[in-house]
Design a protein around this motif. Structure first.
Motif, PDB file in Angstrom:
ATOM      1  N   SER A 224     -54.033  74.495 -12.563  1.00 17.73           N
ATOM      2  CA  SER A 224     -54.925  73.559 -11.871  1.00 17.73           C
ATOM      3  C   SER A 224     -55.596  72.577 -12.827  1.00 17.73           C
ATOM      4  O   SER A 224     -56.207  71.604 -12.391  1.00 17.73           O
ATOM      5  CB  SER A 224     -56.011  74.340 -11.116  1.00 17.73           C
ATOM      6  OG  SER A 224     -56.776  75.123 -12.017  1.00 17.73           O
ATOM      7  N   HIS A 225     -55.486  72.827 -14.130  1.00 13.69           N
ATOM      8  CA  HIS A 225     -56.140  71.959 -15.102  1.00 13.69           C
ATOM      9  C   HIS A 225     -55.237  70.788 -15.487  1.00 13.69           C
ATOM     10  O   HIS A 225     -54.003  70.893 -15.453  1.00 13.69           O
ATOM     11  CB  HIS A 225     -56.510  72.753 -16.360  1.00 13.69           C
ATOM     12  CG  HIS A 225     -57.507  73.837 -16.098  1.00 13.69           C
ATOM     13  ND1 HIS A 225     -58.854  73.596 -15.944  1.00 13.69           N
ATOM     14  CD2 HIS A 225     -57.343  75.179 -15.940  1.00 13.69           C
ATOM     15  CE1 HIS A 225     -59.478  74.737 -15.723  1.00 13.69           C
ATOM     16  NE2 HIS A 225     -58.594  75.710 -15.704  1.00 13.69           N
ATOM     17  N   GLU A 226     -55.874  69.680 -15.867  1.00 18.16           N
ATOM     18  CA  GLU A 226     -55.140  68.484 -16.301  1.00 18.16           C
ATOM     19  C   GLU A 226     -54.028  68.118 -15.309  1.00 18.16           C
ATOM     20  O   GLU A 226     -52.886  67.851 -15.693  1.00 18.16           O
ATOM     21  CB  GLU A 226     -54.579  68.682 -17.712  1.00 18.16           C
ATOM     22  CG  GLU A 226     -55.648  68.682 -18.795  1.00 18.16           C
ATOM     23  CD  GLU A 226     -56.440  67.377 -18.847  1.00 18.16           C
ATOM     24  OE1 GLU A 226     -55.969  66.415 -19.458  1.00 18.16           O
ATOM     25  OE2 GLU A 226     -57.546  67.327 -18.259  1.00 18.16           O
ATOM     26  N   ARG A 227     -54.408  68.145 -14.052  1.00 12.52           N
ATOM     27  CA  ARG A 227     -53.492  67.785 -12.956  1.00 12.52           C
ATOM     28  C   ARG A 227     -52.160  68.546 -13.056  1.00 12.52           C
ATOM     29  O   ARG A 227     -51.095  68.008 -12.784  1.00 12.52           O
ATOM     30  CB  ARG A 227     -53.265  66.274 -12.919  1.00 12.52           C
ATOM     31  CG  ARG A 227     -54.567  65.502 -12.721  1.00 12.52           C
ATOM     32  CD  ARG A 227     -54.340  64.042 -12.359  1.00 12.52           C
ATOM     33  NE  ARG A 227     -53.702  63.273 -13.409  1.00 12.52           N
ATOM     34  CZ  ARG A 227     -54.310  62.819 -14.506  1.00 12.52           C
ATOM     35  NH1 ARG A 227     -55.596  63.103 -14.701  1.00 12.52           N
ATOM     36  NH2 ARG A 227     -53.680  62.115 -15.397  1.00 12.52           N
ATOM     37  N   GLY A 228     -52.264  69.795 -13.478  1.00 10.31           N
ATOM     38  CA  GLY A 228     -51.089  70.667 -13.539  1.00 10.31           C
ATOM     39  C   GLY A 228     -50.284  70.543 -14.815  1.00 10.31           C
ATOM     40  O   GLY A 228     -49.264  71.229 -14.964  1.00 10.31           O
ATOM     41  N   PHE A 229     -50.708  69.693 -15.749  1.00 11.09           N
ATOM     42  CA  PHE A 229     -49.907  69.472 -16.964  1.00 11.09           C
ATOM     43  C   PHE A 229     -49.869  70.720 -17.835  1.00 11.09           C
ATOM     44  O   PHE A 229     -48.852  71.019 -18.455  1.00 11.09           O
ATOM     45  CB  PHE A 229     -50.469  68.288 -17.748  1.00 11.09           C
ATOM     46  CG  PHE A 229     -49.580  67.836 -18.875  1.00 11.09           C
ATOM     47  CD1 PHE A 229     -48.328  67.308 -18.630  1.00 11.09           C
ATOM     48  CD2 PHE A 229     -50.007  67.934 -20.196  1.00 11.09           C
ATOM     49  CE1 PHE A 229     -47.511  66.891 -19.666  1.00 11.09           C
ATOM     50  CE2 PHE A 229     -49.199  67.512 -21.236  1.00 11.09           C
ATOM     51  CZ  PHE A 229     -47.948  66.983 -20.970  1.00 11.09           C
ATOM     52  N   ARG A 230     -51.009  71.447 -17.917  1.00 11.72           N
ATOM     53  CA  ARG A 230     -51.050  72.673 -18.709  1.00 11.72           C
ATOM     54  C   ARG A 230     -52.098  73.620 -18.118  1.00 11.72           C
ATOM     55  O   ARG A 230     -53.066  73.173 -17.502  1.00 11.72           O
ATOM     56  CB  ARG A 230     -51.387  72.380 -20.173  1.00 11.72           C
ATOM     57  CG  ARG A 230     -52.817  71.924 -20.386  1.00 11.72           C
ATOM     58  CD  ARG A 230     -53.074  71.552 -21.832  1.00 11.72           C
ATOM     59  NE  ARG A 230     -52.939  72.659 -22.757  1.00 11.72           N
ATOM     60  CZ  ARG A 230     -53.932  73.452 -23.149  1.00 11.72           C
ATOM     61  NH1 ARG A 230     -55.162  73.277 -22.655  1.00 11.72           N
ATOM     62  NH2 ARG A 230     -53.733  74.409 -24.020  1.00 11.72           N
ATOM     63  N   PRO A 231     -51.917  74.919 -18.322  1.00  4.75           N
ATOM     64  CA  PRO A 231     -52.920  75.870 -17.842  1.00  4.75           C
ATOM     65  C   PRO A 231     -54.038  76.030 -18.867  1.00  4.75           C
ATOM     66  O   PRO A 231     -53.949  75.547 -19.992  1.00  4.75           O
ATOM     67  CB  PRO A 231     -52.116  77.160 -17.712  1.00  4.75           C
ATOM     68  CG  PRO A 231     -51.075  77.052 -18.779  1.00  4.75           C
ATOM     69  CD  PRO A 231     -50.744  75.589 -18.909  1.00  4.75           C
ATOM     70  N   GLY A 232     -55.086  76.721 -18.485  1.00  7.92           N
ATOM     71  CA  GLY A 232     -56.169  77.041 -19.414  1.00  7.92           C
ATOM     72  C   GLY A 232     -57.366  76.123 -19.261  1.00  7.92           C
ATOM     73  O   GLY A 232     -57.220  74.926 -19.017  1.00  7.92           O
ATOM     74  N   THR A 233     -58.550  76.695 -19.407  1.00  9.15           N
ATOM     75  CA  THR A 233     -59.784  75.928 -19.312  1.00  9.15           C
ATOM     76  C   THR A 233     -59.784  74.802 -20.340  1.00  9.15           C
ATOM     77  O   THR A 233     -59.478  75.025 -21.510  1.00  9.15           O
ATOM     78  CB  THR A 233     -61.002  76.842 -19.543  1.00  9.15           C
ATOM     79  OG1 THR A 233     -60.966  77.903 -18.574  1.00  9.15           O
ATOM     80  CG2 THR A 233     -62.309  76.077 -19.396  1.00  9.15           C
ATOM     81  N   VAL A 234     -60.146  73.608 -19.911  1.00 13.89           N
ATOM     82  CA  VAL A 234     -60.097  72.434 -20.787  1.00 13.89           C
ATOM     83  C   VAL A 234     -61.199  72.530 -21.844  1.00 13.89           C
ATOM     84  O   VAL A 234     -62.355  72.836 -21.542  1.00 13.89           O
ATOM     85  CB  VAL A 234     -60.258  71.142 -19.950  1.00 13.89           C
ATOM     86  CG1 VAL A 234     -60.241  69.913 -20.853  1.00 13.89           C
ATOM     87  CG2 VAL A 234     -59.143  71.050 -18.910  1.00 13.89           C
ATOM     88  N   ASN A 235     -60.825  72.251 -23.089  1.00  9.98           N
ATOM     89  CA  ASN A 235     -61.752  72.338 -24.221  1.00  9.98           C
ATOM     90  C   ASN A 235     -62.540  71.030 -24.340  1.00  9.98           C
ATOM     91  O   ASN A 235     -62.277  70.195 -25.209  1.00  9.98           O
ATOM     92  CB  ASN A 235     -60.957  72.619 -25.503  1.00  9.98           C
ATOM     93  CG  ASN A 235     -61.849  72.976 -26.674  1.00  9.98           C
ATOM     94  OD1 ASN A 235     -63.070  72.831 -26.616  1.00  9.98           O
ATOM     95  ND2 ASN A 235     -61.230  73.435 -27.749  1.00  9.98           N
ATOM     96  N   VAL A 236     -63.509  70.856 -23.463  1.00  2.78           N
ATOM     97  CA  VAL A 236     -64.248  69.595 -23.384  1.00  2.78           C
ATOM     98  C   VAL A 236     -64.991  69.269 -24.686  1.00  2.78           C
ATOM     99  O   VAL A 236     -64.946  68.120 -25.140  1.00  2.78           O
ATOM    100  CB  VAL A 236     -65.202  69.594 -22.166  1.00  2.78           C
ATOM    101  CG1 VAL A 236     -66.060  68.325 -22.160  1.00  2.78           C
ATOM    102  CG2 VAL A 236     -64.399  69.685 -20.865  1.00  2.78           C
TER     103      VAL A 236
END
Length: 376
Positions: A224-236
């Motif tokens: 669901s992250h980065e419009r499906g490009f990669r999994p995992g919580t985004v490192n903001v």
């Protein structure tokens, strides 16, 4: 220890470190969470996406954040292969590509891959590229700047050839990001990758761009992250810090280039006493990143020279840090057609913003002394 391995990684800039800490403590929410704290993190994330897209001259809708250049290369190529412009199973790649490119290509099944060598100037031969094309060619991948000798590949010409033949073109921008103005070339490719730790940003963060006109399919299902490009919580926090690093380094592009040209010339001059033994792998100035010097000293193994320099307080390398652990010569040496013995002589010296003229001269003098003692 005086550092001459900036092509491998860079120290974290102090201003960038402050941004990282502030984002970590004040914008700690998960950017996918629907509450206000998550919304603040999401707003910061999208501001970073927009700022980086502006610096690169691309549509922010095509910009995705990753854990670095290697993951960016992998996911970008997989994305392009999921949305081909035409049917086919032939790929063309540079022989001197980063190990992450070779890694993704080696796992593909049913594809024919043509690896292009470099000419004596360290550049892809455009005529050879054109002769390698077949009706089945669906992807070309050529890095923008070689990480081991710093040559700048003719991305504009390659992009034009790919566009004329309905071929996707991926380029690894990890060594050119923050060192060359990419606004002219970035919009020409189907995809590119970049990384934060080469520009005084944090490690473990980077990105990939995929032309928004390409309807790619996710490699990892259900993300669901980065419009499906990669999994995992985004490192903001890391993304915010990388964006700050990119903003800062872009204001210094032209001054840095002039500085590195002067430092390069100084090293060459200092090595004059052993010039008959030194071979520098480089292109002319218009196709050369001045901050990376790949060279060999006849009769002296690069690993021994690196260890001797280390003993005298200078950190240089024998090529890409992603390859060194494998104890094999730098990939660029094979692409240049060097013999195994000559390939083992390869060393890399790379400059950064903290590099001083007197330190470059000191390094050159030390190398000269080491060679003279070795030869006597």
């Amino acid at each position: 220890m005086i550092y001459f391995d900036f092509a491998a990684t860079t120290p974290l800039d102090s201003d960038v470190a402050e941004v990282f800490v502030q984002a970590s403590t004040e914008f700690y929410g998960n950017s996918n969470s629907l509450h206000d704290i998550g919304g603040q993190s999401q707003d910061l994330l999208e501001n970073c996406r927009e700022e980086l897209a502006n610096l690169l001259g691309v549509n922010k809708k095509g910009l995705y954040f990753t854990s670095g250049g290697s993951e960016g290369n992998f996911l970008a190529i997989e994305a392009l292969l999921s949305a081909l412009k035409k049917p086919g199973k032939h790929i063309i790649a540079g022989m001197a590509e980063h190990s992450s490119i070779h890694g993704v290509l080696s796992r593909l099944e049913g594809y024919t891959i043509t690896f292009l060598p470099l000419n004596s100037s360290g550049l892809i031969d455009i005529e050879e590229l054109e002769h390698s094309l077949t009706p089945e060619t669906i992807l070309v991948t050529v890095q923008h700047v070689n990480s081991e000798i710093g040559t700048i590949q003719p991305v504009e010409r390659i992009a034009r050839i790919c566009q004329e033949n309905d071929i996707h073109f991926h380029s690894d921008f990890v060594q050119s990001f923050g060192k060359i103005d990419l606004k002219k070339v970035a919009p020409l490719v189907s995809s590119f990758s970049f990384s934060g730790h080469k520009i005084y940003g944090p490690k473990g963060v980077g990105g990939a761009y995929i032309d928004p006109a390409i309807s790619w399919r996710p490699f990892f299902p259900g993300g669901s992250h980065e419009r499906g490009f990669r999994p995992g919580t985004v490192n903001v926090p890391a993304i915010a810090a990388m964006t700050a690093a990119a903003q800062k380094i872009h204001t210094q592009l032209f001054d840095s280039k002039d500085k590195f040209i002067a430092l390069r010339a100084a090293l060459m001059e200092t090595l004059e006493p052993i010039k008959e033994l030194v071979h520098i792998h480089q292109a002319d100035q218009s196709s050369q990143l001045p901050s990376i010097i790949g060279l060999g000293i006849s009769g002296i193994e690069g690993q021994w020279m690196m260890l001797e320099c280390n003993r005298y307080g200078f950190a240089i390398s024998t090529g890409s840090a992603c390859q060194i652990g494998m104890q094999t010569p730098a990939k660029v040496t094979e692409a240049l057609g060097l013999s195994l013995q000559v390939a083992k002589e390869f060393i890399r010296i790379s400059f950064g913003k903290s590099t001083k003229m007197e330190d470059v001269v000191k390094l050159g003098e030390t190398i000269v002394d080491i060679v003279k003692r070795f030869k006597n």
